[in-house]
Design a protein around this motif. Sequence first.
Motif, mmCIF file in Angstrom:
data_model
loop_
_atom_site.group_PDB
_atom_site.id
_atom_site.type_symbol
_atom_site.label_atom_id
_atom_site.label_comp_id
_atom_site.label_asym_id
_atom_site.label_seq_id
_atom_site.Cartn_x
_atom_site.Cartn_y
_atom_site.Cartn_z
ATOM 1 N N UNK A 1 -29.580 -1.686 -86.512
ATOM 2 C CA UNK A 1 -30.847 -1.679 -86.174
ATOM 3 C C UNK A 1 -31.036 -1.738 -84.617
ATOM 4 N N UNK A 2 -29.267 -1.530 -83.441
ATOM 5 C CA UNK A 2 -29.280 -0.723 -82.390
ATOM 6 C C UNK A 2 -29.586 0.144 -82.809
ATOM 7 N N UNK A 3 -29.716 0.775 -83.176
ATOM 8 C CA UNK A 3 -29.437 2.242 -83.176
ATOM 9 C C UNK A 3 -30.757 2.713 -82.998
ATOM 10 N N UNK A 4 -31.233 1.582 -83.813
ATOM 11 C CA UNK A 4 -32.787 1.622 -83.933
ATOM 12 C C UNK A 4 -33.505 1.560 -82.727
ATOM 13 N N UNK B 1 -36.061 3.523 -77.603
ATOM 14 C CA UNK B 1 -36.311 3.440 -76.435
ATOM 15 C C UNK B 1 -36.319 4.588 -75.607
ATOM 16 N N UNK B 2 -35.405 5.888 -76.309
ATOM 17 C CA UNK B 2 -35.679 7.425 -76.779
ATOM 18 C C UNK B 2 -36.375 7.886 -76.582
ATOM 19 N N UNK B 3 -37.349 7.535 -77.384
ATOM 20 C CA UNK B 3 -38.400 8.140 -77.595
ATOM 21 C C UNK B 3 -39.883 7.510 -76.824
ATOM 22 N N UNK C 1 -32.523 -7.326 -72.847
ATOM 23 C CA UNK C 1 -32.275 -8.048 -74.031
ATOM 24 C C UNK C 1 -32.789 -7.647 -75.394
ATOM 25 N N UNK C 2 -32.680 -6.763 -75.681
ATOM 26 C CA UNK C 2 -32.626 -5.948 -77.120
ATOM 27 C C UNK C 2 -31.303 -5.390 -77.124
ATOM 28 N N UNK C 3 -30.987 -4.288 -76.812
ATOM 29 C CA UNK C 3 -29.713 -3.380 -76.941
ATOM 30 C C UNK C 3 -28.386 -4.190 -76.914
#
Length: 455
Positions: A299-302, A307-309, A259-261
């Motif tokens: 935005x994709x990098x964010x 998700x990583x965080x 839904x996001x990336x």
Amino acid sequence: MDLKHKILALTVLPLLLAMVAIGALVQHRSTQLAEQQVALIEENFLLTKRAELRHYVELALSSIEPLYASGRNDEATRAQAKAILRELNYGDDGYFFAYDTGGKNLVHPRQPELVGRTLWDLTDPQGRHVIRALLSSARDGDGYQRYSWQKPSTQQVTEKLGYVVLLPRWGWMLGTGIYLDDMERATAQVRERARHTVHSTLLGLGMVALVAVLLVFASGLALNVSEHRLADSKLKAMAQQIVQSQEDERARVSRELHDGISQLLVSIKFQFELAQHQLAQADPAASASMARGLERLGEAIGEVRQISHDLRPSILDTLGLSAAIEQLCQEFQRRTGIAVRVEQLDPALGLERHQGSAKAVALFRIAQEALTNIERHAQASEVRLSLVRQGNRVVLCLSDNGRGCPPSVWQTSPGIGLRNIRERVEHLAGDFEWQSTAGHTRLSVSLPLEREALL
């Protein structure tokens, strides 16, 4: 030795000690009663024999009374008295003896080889001076004396009770005796019966102790099997929870990626394709399309970083638990609008040297799980958090002013979040406390510090 074996030992050992103590007490009391019975038998037997001996001696005195009362002291009169005494017998081993005051034997029908011998220094196997003791008893005592002497019928040295009297005018000691082997047999039988009773009682106690120990072991085995089954069921349930948690986390990451990336990357692709087309047509709007594409790429990098965080906050490894908790509270307040008041956040927790330790990660995940539960269920407007060190323990407390949850609900069917928290705490040998009422819910977790963290 594990806890189960310790409990089993603490159950069996007192039982065995109690049985040993009871056995010792029974043996002691039985021995006491046997000795009391022996003493009573001996006393009654000796009373009877003393009366019997006195009667025999009186008969002997009455037999020689005419000679002694005649007043004659010549040798012929004495020889006549000796002859009468030699002929007086009763039973198989009953006879009369006579000695002078110097210990010389005058009459002994069953051992004539002793007649004429001075036996003043004669001792029995117990070291008692027999003739001296008899003379002393005749002069100063009641006339009764115990000693050992050879029994004529068996030729065995046997305990004997003697009774003597003095004939002062002739200088004689006259007496007789009764052998006490009958009494010894009776007392030996009493002691043997007592030993047999003690042996039977101890054997019975041993059987009772054996049965009791077997019952304890059987109960322990049954309890062990039951606990193993319960533990197996709990492990299966835990494994299912872990699998379900993993699947839920994978589903969440999958949704966020899809839904996001994924959508952002598709949008970026379209934006760059548009910019490429515009560049090919020398369209001035190509620069604006490129800028929007770069914005979407940021935005994709964010999203990737977020998700990583969520999977593993890097700040926990770099700056430590306190900073990670503080950042978690800030992000929670910014995302949900629920005010988070950090009342106490101790930067010196004793975990700084081990930033990636299991306890630091566990405390962070517990705080994360607790905040997630508050967001989903509590309907709270304010959260209070503290993370402090108390002695050799680290204590994390969270409370909110939400609607709460009755204890009957969370104790009987706690949610996956509370179960995760409880299992993390129990795995690390910590303490878990959760209280909830309408308007106030409090979660407290206490974990022991590592030995090296206390230095």
